[in-house]
Design an enzyme around this catalytic site. Structure first.
Site, PDB file in Angstrom:
ATOM      1  N   SER A   3       0.979  -1.134  -0.026  1.00 55.89           N
ATOM      2  CA  SER A   3      -0.247  -0.144   0.024  1.00 55.89           C
ATOM      3  C   SER A   3       0.828   1.400   0.093  1.00 55.89           C
ATOM      4  O   SER A   3       1.793   1.476   0.920  1.00 55.89           O
ATOM      5  CB  SER A   3      -0.889  -0.067   1.177  1.00 55.89           C
ATOM      6  OG  SER A   3      -1.743   0.974   1.483  1.00 55.89           O
ATOM      7  N   LYS A  57      -1.090  -0.920  -4.314  1.00 56.04           N
ATOM      8  CA  LYS A  57      -2.533  -0.117  -4.015  1.00 56.04           C
ATOM      9  C   LYS A  57      -2.209   1.449  -3.800  1.00 56.04           C
ATOM     10  O   LYS A  57      -1.055   1.500  -2.867  1.00 56.04           O
ATOM     11  CB  LYS A  57      -3.224  -0.736  -2.843  1.00 56.04           C
ATOM     12  CG  LYS A  57      -4.121   0.312  -1.933  1.00 56.04           C
ATOM     13  CD  LYS A  57      -5.018  -0.686  -1.147  1.00 56.04           C
ATOM     14  CE  LYS A  57      -4.980   0.093   0.230  1.00 56.04           C
ATOM     15  NZ  LYS A  57      -5.812  -0.861   1.273  1.00 56.04           N
ATOM     16  N   LYS A  99      -3.099   5.098  -2.207  1.00 57.65           N
ATOM     17  CA  LYS A  99      -4.017   5.964  -1.559  1.00 57.65           C
ATOM     18  C   LYS A  99      -4.045   7.051  -2.297  1.00 57.65           C
ATOM     19  O   LYS A  99      -3.362   7.737  -2.956  1.00 57.65           O
ATOM     20  CB  LYS A  99      -3.256   6.214  -0.236  1.00 57.65           C
ATOM     21  CG  LYS A  99      -3.064   4.952   0.792  1.00 57.65           C
ATOM     22  CD  LYS A  99      -4.369   4.635   1.496  1.00 57.65           C
ATOM     23  CE  LYS A  99      -4.131   3.683   2.344  1.00 57.65           C
ATOM     24  NZ  LYS A  99      -5.534   3.409   3.042  1.00 57.65           N
ATOM     25  N   ASP A 123      -7.410   3.124  -2.719  1.00 54.26           N
ATOM     26  CA  ASP A 123      -8.212   3.374  -1.666  1.00 54.26           C
ATOM     27  C   ASP A 123      -8.318   4.675  -1.131  1.00 54.26           C
ATOM     28  O   ASP A 123      -7.282   5.461  -0.932  1.00 54.26           O
ATOM     29  CB  ASP A 123      -7.352   2.333  -0.346  1.00 54.26           C
ATOM     30  CG  ASP A 123      -7.885   2.450   0.778  1.00 54.26           C
ATOM     31  OD1 ASP A 123      -9.008   2.715   0.814  1.00 54.26           O
ATOM     32  OD2 ASP A 123      -7.623   1.943   1.811  1.00 54.26           O
ATOM     33  N   GLU A 150     -11.390   0.939  -3.550  1.00 52.93           N
ATOM     34  CA  GLU A 150     -11.834   0.761  -2.109  1.00 52.93           C
ATOM     35  C   GLU A 150     -12.434   2.010  -1.429  1.00 52.93           C
ATOM     36  O   GLU A 150     -11.462   3.067  -1.271  1.00 52.93           O
ATOM     37  CB  GLU A 150     -10.434   0.089  -1.209  1.00 52.93           C
ATOM     38  CG  GLU A 150     -10.274  -0.124   0.017  1.00 52.93           C
ATOM     39  CD  GLU A 150      -8.971  -0.749   0.625  1.00 52.93           C
ATOM     40  OE1 GLU A 150      -8.270  -1.179  -0.337  1.00 52.93           O
ATOM     41  OE2 GLU A 150      -8.857  -0.809   1.800  1.00 52.93           O
ATOM     42  N   ASP A 190     -13.982  -1.649   2.972  1.00 62.42           N
ATOM     43  CA  ASP A 190     -13.201  -1.717   4.127  1.00 62.42           C
ATOM     44  C   ASP A 190     -13.786  -1.169   5.526  1.00 62.42           C
ATOM     45  O   ASP A 190     -14.576  -2.027   5.996  1.00 62.42           O
ATOM     46  CB  ASP A 190     -11.926  -0.896   3.805  1.00 62.42           C
ATOM     47  CG  ASP A 190     -10.955  -0.892   4.998  1.00 62.42           C
ATOM     48  OD1 ASP A 190     -11.175  -1.319   6.112  1.00 62.42           O
ATOM     49  OD2 ASP A 190      -9.640  -0.548   4.712  1.00 62.42           O
ATOM     50  N   LYS A 216     -10.320  -7.049   7.851  1.00 63.66           N
ATOM     51  CA  LYS A 216      -9.339  -6.893   8.833  1.00 63.66           C
ATOM     52  C   LYS A 216     -10.121  -7.530  10.119  1.00 63.66           C
ATOM     53  O   LYS A 216     -11.131  -6.925  10.527  1.00 63.66           O
ATOM     54  CB  LYS A 216      -9.296  -5.413   8.802  1.00 63.66           C
ATOM     55  CG  LYS A 216      -8.570  -4.821   7.544  1.00 63.66           C
ATOM     56  CD  LYS A 216      -8.254  -3.259   7.831  1.00 63.66           C
ATOM     57  CE  LYS A 216      -7.752  -2.578   6.750  1.00 63.66           C
ATOM     58  NZ  LYS A 216      -8.136  -1.310   6.656  1.00 63.66           N
ATOM     59  N   GLY A 239      -4.575  -4.477   6.042  1.00 64.86           N
ATOM     60  CA  GLY A 239      -3.478  -4.201   6.982  1.00 64.86           C
ATOM     61  C   GLY A 239      -3.474  -3.126   7.745  1.00 64.86           C
ATOM     62  O   GLY A 239      -4.268  -2.133   7.189  1.00 64.86           O
TER      63      GLY A 239
END
Ligand code: SMG
Ligand code: MG
Length: 370
Positions: free
Chosen positions: A137, A163, A165, A190, A215, A240, A264, A292
């Site tokens: 990430s 991924k 952000k 995400d 996400e 998420d 998660k 994570g």
């Protein structure tokens, strides 16, 4: 039967190798609350995923420390013997919410349960793999050249999925730049809930870059607007923050709010609740992957074991220890092998606390007899 004898809490702070920025802020150090339970002379460990502030979730290390010390501990004292870690849920049921605090205690119980049977945890969870696909990430970067260099260096380490952000103002440009430079990369984004339906034109533009998923684009509690947005996009929406339990997962799937779920265990209240989501996802043919929370080796190990379940079919937010920490409080460190993280094969979580490093990074601790 597991007969609990002692409960310990440790608050640790570890510097991150580089700052990690998301749509809600930047972190330079990882604060974690660790739970240790002792039973029949065996110590089991759990890591609470709550952060130092109420940004990802309203829970924090301080709320978790309070809830475990003042509310979970008395319930454990009143019910010391457990046949199975899944029995903890009923004992903690009087406490509403505080999923992350409860999950950390349940994690320690799973570690003991597997250690007592001298089996690696994944075998008791029904895991079917000895290595799980890694993913990295990448936080929000200061500029596009830095982003491209960062992605390039993770790819050279062998990460099979990246991924990014994103947040308003850092979305289409970085995604386009990464996609142009790495046309075949498995890429996802995400937003941590940073957008509203008014941003739909931006989100629709992201549809052009062959993303694996988008996400949590909208509000952390929302399901209905995600369902509406999902109908307008071809990129699958993954939830998420919005999936806080198996019940919420069922509602999300019934409403069409997502096509993929990021699991998660901490966010949903523990491994047993994650197993319930897994069962639901298998039934509904919904792909899962393991998220994570920049965990230390304790929480990272639990995630790796969970990710071995058959319904976890997409690459995870599971990276090597050195992606976040120069020195971890558990040994051995996790490493990447052919784009995968090998699953620890020793009993329980399969990692051991390094007491020197734990005590060096510990800012507070307390032990109680149960
Ligand atoms: O552990 O590699 C990791 C972090 C993965 O991006 C990651 N987690 O929303 O999925 C997410 C974030 C939450 C943590 S932000 C502090
Ligand atoms: Mg996320």
């Amino acid at each position: 039967m597991i007969r609990l004898e002692r409960l310990s809490l440790f608050l640790v702070e570890l510097p991150l190798v580089s700052p990690f920025a998301t749509s809600f802020g930047e972190e330079r150090a990882k604060q974690a609350l660790l739970v240790a339970l002792t039973a029949d002379g065996v110590m089991g460990w759990g890591e609470c995923v709550a952060g130092s502030g109420p940004w990802y979730s309203w829970e924090t290390v301080e709320t978790a420390r309070y809830v475990i010390s003042e509310h979970i501990r008395p319930l454990l004292s009143g019910h010391k013997a457990f046949e199975h870690p899944c029995d903890l849920g009923r004992v903690l049921a009087p406490i509403r919410g505080h999923a992350m605090a409860k999950a950390a205690v349940e994690a320690a119980l799973w570690d003991i349960y597997a250690r007592l049977q001298r089996k690696p945890l994944y075998q008791l969870l029904g895991g079917v793999r000895e290595a799980v696909p890694a993913g990295v990430s990448v936080g929000i970067q200061p500029d596009i050249p830095t982003l491209l260099a960062t992605v390039e260096s993770f790819l050279s380490e062998g990460y099979p999925r990246v991924k990014l952000k994103i947040k308003p103002g850092w979305d289409v440009e970085p995604v386009r730049a990464v996609r142009e430079r790495f046309p075949d990369l498995l890429l996802s984004v995400d937003a941590n809930g940073a957008y509203t339906l008014e941003d739909r034109s931006t989100l629709r533009e992201l549809d052009r870059y062959g993303l694996l998923m988008l996400e949590q684009p909208l509000h952390f509690e929302d399901l209905l607007e995600h369902a509406e947005l999902g109908r307008e996009l071809s990129t699958p929406i993954c939830l998420d923050e919005s999936i806080t339990s198996a019940r919420r997962a069922r509602e999300a799937l019934a409403l069409g709010a997502c096509r993929i779920i990021n699991v998660k265990q901490g966010r949903v209240g523990g491994v047993s609740e994650a197993l319930a989501i897994h069962a639901l996802a298998l039934e509904r043919k919904t792909p899962l992957w393991c998220g994570g929370m920049l965990e230390t080796g304790i929480g990272r190990a639990l995630n790796v074991h969970l990710a071995t379940l058959p319904g976890f079919t997409l690459p995870h937010d599971l990276s090597a220890t050195k992606r976040y920490f120069r020195e971890d409080i558990a040994d051995p460190p996790f490493e990447l092998r052919d784009g995968h993280i090998p699953v620890p094969q020793r009993p329980g979580l399969g990692v051991e606390i390094n007491w020197d490093r734990l005590l060096r990074s510990c800012t507070w601790s307390r032990t109680w007899k149960l």
